[in-house]
Each structure stands twice: as C-alpha cells, then as structure tokens.
Motif scaffolding. Structure first.
Motif, PDB file in Angstrom:
ATOM      1  N   HIS A   1       0.836  -1.215   0.000  1.00  0.00           N
ATOM      2  CA  HIS A   1       0.000   0.000   0.000  1.00  0.00           C
ATOM      3  C   HIS A   1       0.869   1.263   0.000  1.00  0.00           C
ATOM      4  O   HIS A   1       0.531   2.254  -0.648  1.00  0.00           O
ATOM      5  CB  HIS A   1      -0.940  -0.005   1.220  1.00  0.00           C
ATOM      6  CG  HIS A   1      -1.942  -1.116   1.157  1.00  0.00           C
ATOM      7  ND1 HIS A   1      -2.422  -1.769   2.273  1.00  0.00           N
ATOM      8  CD2 HIS A   1      -2.534  -1.726   0.091  1.00  0.00           C
ATOM      9  CE1 HIS A   1      -3.290  -2.712   1.897  1.00  0.00           C
ATOM     10  NE2 HIS A   1      -3.357  -2.701   0.585  1.00  0.00           N
ATOM     11  N   ARG A   2       1.992   1.217   0.709  1.00  0.00           N
ATOM     12  CA  ARG A   2       2.900   2.387   0.722  1.00  0.00           C
ATOM     13  C   ARG A   2       3.471   2.641  -0.666  1.00  0.00           C
ATOM     14  O   ARG A   2       3.619   3.789  -1.083  1.00  0.00           O
ATOM     15  CB  ARG A   2       4.065   2.127   1.690  1.00  0.00           C
ATOM     16  CG  ARG A   2       3.639   2.291   3.106  1.00  0.00           C
ATOM     17  CD  ARG A   2       4.773   1.994   4.072  1.00  0.00           C
ATOM     18  NE  ARG A   2       4.187   1.964   5.375  1.00  0.00           N
ATOM     19  CZ  ARG A   2       4.228   0.970   6.240  1.00  0.00           C
ATOM     20  NH1 ARG A   2       4.934  -0.111   5.956  1.00  0.00           N
ATOM     21  NH2 ARG A   2       3.612   1.029   7.386  1.00  0.00           N
ATOM     22  N   ILE A   3       3.786   1.560  -1.386  1.00  0.00           N
ATOM     23  CA  ILE A   3       4.330   1.724  -2.745  1.00  0.00           C
ATOM     24  C   ILE A   3       3.264   2.362  -3.635  1.00  0.00           C
ATOM     25  O   ILE A   3       3.542   3.288  -4.395  1.00  0.00           O
ATOM     26  CB  ILE A   3       4.798   0.360  -3.313  1.00  0.00           C
ATOM     27  CG1 ILE A   3       5.971  -0.171  -2.487  1.00  0.00           C
ATOM     28  CG2 ILE A   3       5.193   0.495  -4.790  1.00  0.00           C
ATOM     29  CD1 ILE A   3       6.415  -1.582  -2.817  1.00  0.00           C
TER      30      ILE A   3
ATOM     31  N   PHE B   1      14.740   5.875  -1.413  1.00  0.00           N
ATOM     32  CA  PHE B   1      14.573   6.853  -0.333  1.00  0.00           C
ATOM     33  C   PHE B   1      13.607   6.303   0.731  1.00  0.00           C
ATOM     34  O   PHE B   1      13.920   6.289   1.908  1.00  0.00           O
ATOM     35  CB  PHE B   1      14.042   8.193  -0.877  1.00  0.00           C
ATOM     36  CG  PHE B   1      13.685   9.145   0.224  1.00  0.00           C
ATOM     37  CD1 PHE B   1      14.668   9.938   0.817  1.00  0.00           C
ATOM     38  CD2 PHE B   1      12.380   9.223   0.720  1.00  0.00           C
ATOM     39  CE1 PHE B   1      14.353  10.792   1.873  1.00  0.00           C
ATOM     40  CE2 PHE B   1      12.062  10.068   1.775  1.00  0.00           C
ATOM     41  CZ  PHE B   1      13.049  10.850   2.350  1.00  0.00           C
ATOM     42  N   HIS B   2      12.439   5.838   0.289  1.00  0.00           N
ATOM     43  CA  HIS B   2      11.419   5.367   1.239  1.00  0.00           C
ATOM     44  C   HIS B   2      11.755   4.005   1.848  1.00  0.00           C
ATOM     45  O   HIS B   2      11.357   3.708   2.958  1.00  0.00           O
ATOM     46  CB  HIS B   2      10.050   5.262   0.559  1.00  0.00           C
ATOM     47  CG  HIS B   2       9.433   6.584   0.254  1.00  0.00           C
ATOM     48  ND1 HIS B   2       9.038   7.461   1.237  1.00  0.00           N
ATOM     49  CD2 HIS B   2       9.148   7.186  -0.929  1.00  0.00           C
ATOM     50  CE1 HIS B   2       8.523   8.544   0.665  1.00  0.00           C
ATOM     51  NE2 HIS B   2       8.585   8.409  -0.645  1.00  0.00           N
ATOM     52  N   PHE B   3      12.426   3.159   1.064  1.00  0.00           N
ATOM     53  CA  PHE B   3      12.690   1.788   1.520  1.00  0.00           C
ATOM     54  C   PHE B   3      14.185   1.480   1.511  1.00  0.00           C
ATOM     55  O   PHE B   3      14.640   0.649   0.713  1.00  0.00           O
ATOM     56  CB  PHE B   3      11.935   0.787   0.635  1.00  0.00           C
ATOM     57  CG  PHE B   3      10.450   1.037   0.571  1.00  0.00           C
ATOM     58  CD1 PHE B   3       9.619   0.643   1.611  1.00  0.00           C
ATOM     59  CD2 PHE B   3       9.890   1.694  -0.518  1.00  0.00           C
ATOM     60  CE1 PHE B   3       8.254   0.888   1.559  1.00  0.00           C
ATOM     61  CE2 PHE B   3       8.528   1.946  -0.584  1.00  0.00           C
ATOM     62  CZ  PHE B   3       7.701   1.543   0.466  1.00  0.00           C
ATOM     63  N   PRO B   4      14.943   2.126   2.381  1.00  0.00           N
ATOM     64  CA  PRO B   4      16.381   1.822   2.400  1.00  0.00           C
ATOM     65  C   PRO B   4      16.607   0.398   2.930  1.00  0.00           C
ATOM     66  O   PRO B   4      15.768  -0.136   3.655  1.00  0.00           O
ATOM     67  CB  PRO B   4      16.945   2.868   3.376  1.00  0.00           C
ATOM     68  CG  PRO B   4      15.793   3.315   4.197  1.00  0.00           C
ATOM     69  CD  PRO B   4      14.547   3.112   3.395  1.00  0.00           C
TER      70      PRO B   4
ATOM     71  N   PRO C   1      14.514  13.873   0.021  1.00  0.00           N
ATOM     72  CA  PRO C   1      13.120  13.422  -0.140  1.00  0.00           C
ATOM     73  C   PRO C   1      12.577  13.852  -1.499  1.00  0.00           C
ATOM     74  O   PRO C   1      12.960  14.909  -2.016  1.00  0.00           O
ATOM     75  CB  PRO C   1      12.365  14.128   0.996  1.00  0.00           C
ATOM     76  CG  PRO C   1      13.293  15.117   1.575  1.00  0.00           C
ATOM     77  CD  PRO C   1      14.675  14.848   1.102  1.00  0.00           C
ATOM     78  N   PRO C   2      11.672  13.057  -2.090  1.00  0.00           N
ATOM     79  CA  PRO C   2      11.096  13.434  -3.388  1.00  0.00           C
ATOM     80  C   PRO C   2      10.382  14.781  -3.273  1.00  0.00           C
ATOM     81  O   PRO C   2       9.718  15.035  -2.262  1.00  0.00           O
ATOM     82  CB  PRO C   2      10.100  12.306  -3.674  1.00  0.00           C
ATOM     83  CG  PRO C   2      10.464  11.183  -2.765  1.00  0.00           C
ATOM     84  CD  PRO C   2      11.154  11.772  -1.592  1.00  0.00           C
ATOM     85  N   PRO C   3      10.503  15.649  -4.279  1.00  0.00           N
ATOM     86  CA  PRO C   3       9.932  16.998  -4.186  1.00  0.00           C
ATOM     87  C   PRO C   3       8.428  17.042  -4.011  1.00  0.00           C
ATOM     88  O   PRO C   3       7.885  18.026  -3.493  1.00  0.00           O
ATOM     89  CB  PRO C   3      10.339  17.656  -5.520  1.00  0.00           C
ATOM     90  CG  PRO C   3      10.787  16.551  -6.405  1.00  0.00           C
ATOM     91  CD  PRO C   3      11.232  15.437  -5.532  1.00  0.00           C
TER      92      PRO C   3
ATOM     93  N   ALA D   1       9.316  13.156   5.471  1.00  0.00           N
ATOM     94  CA  ALA D   1       8.955  11.993   4.661  1.00  0.00           C
ATOM     95  C   ALA D   1       9.331  10.707   5.396  1.00  0.00           C
ATOM     96  O   ALA D   1      10.385  10.642   6.016  1.00  0.00           O
ATOM     97  CB  ALA D   1       9.685  12.066   3.325  1.00  0.00           C
ATOM     98  N   GLN D   2       8.422   9.735   5.335  1.00  0.00           N
ATOM     99  CA  GLN D   2       8.615   8.489   6.094  1.00  0.00           C
ATOM    100  C   GLN D   2       9.597   7.547   5.392  1.00  0.00           C
ATOM    101  O   GLN D   2       9.623   7.468   4.172  1.00  0.00           O
ATOM    102  CB  GLN D   2       7.276   7.755   6.202  1.00  0.00           C
ATOM    103  CG  GLN D   2       6.218   8.504   6.933  1.00  0.00           C
ATOM    104  CD  GLN D   2       6.277   8.234   8.429  1.00  0.00           C
ATOM    105  OE1 GLN D   2       6.590   7.128   8.844  1.00  0.00           O
ATOM    106  NE2 GLN D   2       6.012   9.241   9.221  1.00  0.00           N
ATOM    107  N   LYS D   3      10.372   6.854   6.217  1.00  0.00           N
ATOM    108  CA  LYS D   3      11.273   5.825   5.688  1.00  0.00           C
ATOM    109  C   LYS D   3      10.898   4.493   6.323  1.00  0.00           C
ATOM    110  O   LYS D   3      10.523   4.436   7.491  1.00  0.00           O
ATOM    111  CB  LYS D   3      12.718   6.162   6.040  1.00  0.00           C
ATOM    112  CG  LYS D   3      13.220   7.405   5.322  1.00  0.00           C
ATOM    113  CD  LYS D   3      14.730   7.415   5.311  1.00  0.00           C
ATOM    114  CE  LYS D   3      15.232   8.668   4.610  1.00  0.00           C
ATOM    115  NZ  LYS D   3      16.440   8.388   3.856  1.00  0.00           N
TER     116      LYS D   3
END
Ligand code: DP6
Length: 421
Positions: A289-291, A336-339, A373-375, A383-385
């Motif tokens: 869902h996050r993707i 960025f979101h899923f390191p 973070p994405p603009p 922004a959440q990681k």
C-alpha cells in the motif's frame, strides 16, 4: 527404436520467460482444463533477469518419468503435470539423430520415459509467477524433444493446463490469453499482440516485499472468489471485455497514460475481488500500500503518469516506468522510502539490470542514506522511511519468448546418465 541395450540419452534444453498480467486472469469456468472467465493481457519479462531453464531427456534406460526443480526431486503425479505430459506425448512424431544413431518412432514415445530438470534464475519462493515460466518451459522443451509440429499458440493451450498464466509465457512482448468459447478449450490460447521491440522504452522494476505470511495457493482462492464474490462476475462480464479493447489499443499506440490508468485500475479491481471473497483474502500488505501511495502521489504531481503498478497474488509490486529517465527517478524514490537494512550490500539490494543505479549516481549504501526526499512530498511532517521492508529490487524490461539452448554446457542433465549434473 535403436537397440535397447544401447543406453543412449537424447536431450533438449530451453529457456522460457515469466510474465506479469496487466489485465488479470482471475476465475475459472473449467478447473481441470483451466479455462478462464475472462481474457487477460500480460507483458513478458526479460529472461536475462527472470526465466526458467529446463532440460528434458529421453532414454530407453529410464524406467519412470522424473523431475527435479532447482536440484530437488519433485513428484510428477499431480494432475496438471500429467495433463501436460499426456497432451504432448499424444502429439509426438518420429525423431532421428543420425550422429548418435538414434531412431524413435511416433509409437515409441508411448513407452519411453522422460527426465526433466528445471531451474529458475530467481527465487522460486519470492512469489514471482515461477509456475508460469515453469509450465511453459516444460511444454516447450518436451515439444521440441518429441518433434511436436504445432505452433506456439497450440502449445500455449497445453501449457495452460499446467497453470493458466503459463500460456502467456509462450511469446515475448505483450500477449493476450483469449478465454475462448469451446468446451474442450481448443480456442483458449495465447496470442501475441506486439513483440518486445514494439514498446522498448518501458523499464520494469519489481519490488520484492519482505513478508512473513505463508503463500496461499491462488488456485483455491480463485475458486472461492468465483463461488462467493458478486464483483468477480460483474468484472468478467462488464469490465474486462471493455478494458481488453482499450488496453490493446493503448499497447498498439504506446499510449502510456491510458496503459497506466488501465493497469493500475485492473490490479486494484483484482485485489478488490479478493477482498470481496468469503473468507476475504489480503494479498497486498502495508508495504504494498505504501508503494501504491508513493506512485500515485508522484504520478499526480507530474500531471502525466510516469509509472504503472500491478500486484499479483502476493505483496510484491511490479512497477512499469514509461522510460529510463522515469525508471531512474522511480528507483530514487523507492530507495529513499525503503532503504535496505544496514547489513545488506547494494549489489544484492538492486539486481537485474544494475545500470539504473549507476544512472542515479549511487555507489554504496551511504549514498542511499543521503538521498533527498522526493519533491512532491510537501507536507510539514518529514517523509517516512521504512527500512528493511523490501528484500530487493529487480530491474528489468519487456523481453522475448522461449528459445532453445544449443550449448550443451548449459544443460541441467548429464548427457551420459540423464541425471541432474
Ligand atoms: C493473479 O496462473 O497461477 O497472477 O491457473 O490456477 O495455476 P492457476 O493460476 P495462476 O494464476 C495467476 C493469477 C494472477 C493473474 C494473472 O497472471 O493473470
């Protein structure tokens, strides 16, 4: 047949791609023949990154049909394997190998046994349609070994009896599985729409999502959906027929905006039908869902869609980017979101076509931590990681259909014994 005391072995090796549906198959009108309740359309994935290699062998020395998958012997007694073996044997022809002095007649095939060794170049348990590539490769390689004269369309109708989605792996590029009308399934076959060169700008990133959930067989859930969901009937009768026409047109015209709209909507409707099943089934998880929300947010902020998403019977995301530039920007956002977890190395975190990570200037894990973070994220909250939620990414593209492999070194069975190497 050549003298039985001569323990010759005759082999064929083939490679078959996997595929991902952009208009989903979900629901059967015949469970044994595997006939679908709607047409579906898929894109074949580049076999360099995701494929099955299968070697099939025949010898008078073999006393039963046997199969090894990724080195482990598995049973061939299941109905789906038996259906494929029976249908291929019924179409076998004379085979002669003058060099080896082997002559097999059409009739001999009824009594000869085969050995099959199959290997996936991607993790079988990752939920990446390994059965599609597997059954397609089994049928294709056996057909070549037994000199079956039928085209890939007819072979697709046999692979379909192994696993529905397998019929679409008999071709490269974009492929349609026509559900057909005949009771015997003779017109339920795969048809190539365009080859892999037609829309060669597309880049595909697969996010293999970490999941502790045990896989539920799609076959039994599919049955429950047909039995209990009102949505699936509406989907098959009213929604999919229109989408198939629109999707074929979008593919012909390389119209990415329409393609994205249809692909995402169809994936979401398939998962809605799963939710509408009693008991409900949840294939996507929080990471999935996050993707989706990351992609939706980005597409919206760009005005024109940059990437389409689709999810099969599991949490993994298949993301189709309009071109290489969008794919690089997508990978930046995903990283960025899923390191990765700190112990993961970059080389095993992004696999397949690794040139994409070079494009975004990432050389090691530290570079991922430094990504801005994405603009499109303008909220005041940072922004959440979600570290460690993705196992790895596979970068790939649309690819070609099955091929024969003539290099004996790549065969999975030993040429003298017909046993796994
Ligand atoms: C969600 O082809 O695995 O991937 O025919 O029972 O073997 P069986 O099912 P299978 O189902 C695939 C379902 C899907 C959608 C699709 O590939 O079209």
């Amino acid at each position: 047949m050549a003298d039985e005391s001569q323990k010759w072995v005759l082999m064929v090796t083939a490679q078959t791609p996997t595929n991902i549906a952009v208009i989903k198959y979900w629901g059967k009108r015949d469970e044994n023949l595997i006939l679908a309740i709607n047409d579906s359309i898929s894109v074949t994935l580049d076999p360099a990154h995701l494929c099955t290699t299968t070697t099939v062998a025949v010898s008078p020395a073999f006393n039963q049909d046997r199969m090894w998958l990724n080195g482990k012997e598995i049973s061939l007694s299941g109905g789906r394997y038996q259906n494929c073996l029976r249908e291929i044997r019924a179409r076998a022809n004379d085979v002669e190998d003058e060099k080896k002095g082997i002559k097999i007649t059409k009739k001999d095939w009824e009594n000869l046994h085969v050995h099959v060794a199959s290997y996936n170049n991607f993790p079988t348990a990752a939920g990446l349609a390994s059965s599609a590539a597997g059954f397609a490769c089994l049928v294709y390689s056996l057909a070549k070994l037994m000199n079956v004269q039928e085209d890939n369309g007819r072979l697709s109708a046999i692979a379909r009896q192994g696993s529905g989605s397998a019929c679409r792996s008999l071709y490269g590029g974009f492929v349609k599985w026509v559900m057909g009308k005949e009771e015997n399934g003779s017109d339920s076959i795969a048809v190539p729409l365009v080859d892999e060169k037609h829309w060669d700008e597309l880049v595909i990133i697969i996010a293999v999502v970490c999941s502790r959930q045990k896989e539920t067989s799609s076959t039994s859930v599919m049955r429950e959906t047909v039995e209990t969901s009102a949505l699936i009937e509406h989907r098959a009768k009213e929604v999919v027929p229109k989408r198939i026409i629109q999707m074929e047109e979008a593919i012909q015209k390389c119209d990415f905006a329409t393609f994205t709209h249809l692909t995402c909507a169809d994936s979401n409707q398939f998962h809605a039908a799963c939710l509408d099943t009693s008991p409900p089934i949840f294939y996507m998880n929080d990471t999935s869902h996050r993707i989706i929300s990351c992609v939706e947010k980005w597409n919206r902020s760009e005005g024109t869609p940059q990437v389409a998403y689709t999810f099969d019977a599991g949490p993994n995301a298949v993301l189709i980017a309009r071109n290489r530039t969008s794919a690089a920007l997508l990978l930046q956002r995903l990283l960025f979101h899923f390191p990765p977890n700190s112990e993961t190395d970059l080389n095993s975190y992004v696999i397949g076509d690794k040139s994409l990570i070079e494009d975004i200037g990432i050389q090691d894990i530290k570079d991922i931590e430094a990504l801005p973070p994405p603009p499109e994220i303008k909220d005041k909250v940072p922004a959440q990681k979600y570290k460690g939620e993705i196992s790895y990414f596979i970068c790939t593209r649309p690819g070609r259909g099955p091929v024969l492999i003539s290099d004996d070194n790549q065969a999975l069975l030993h040429p003298d014994t017909g046993l796994p190497k």
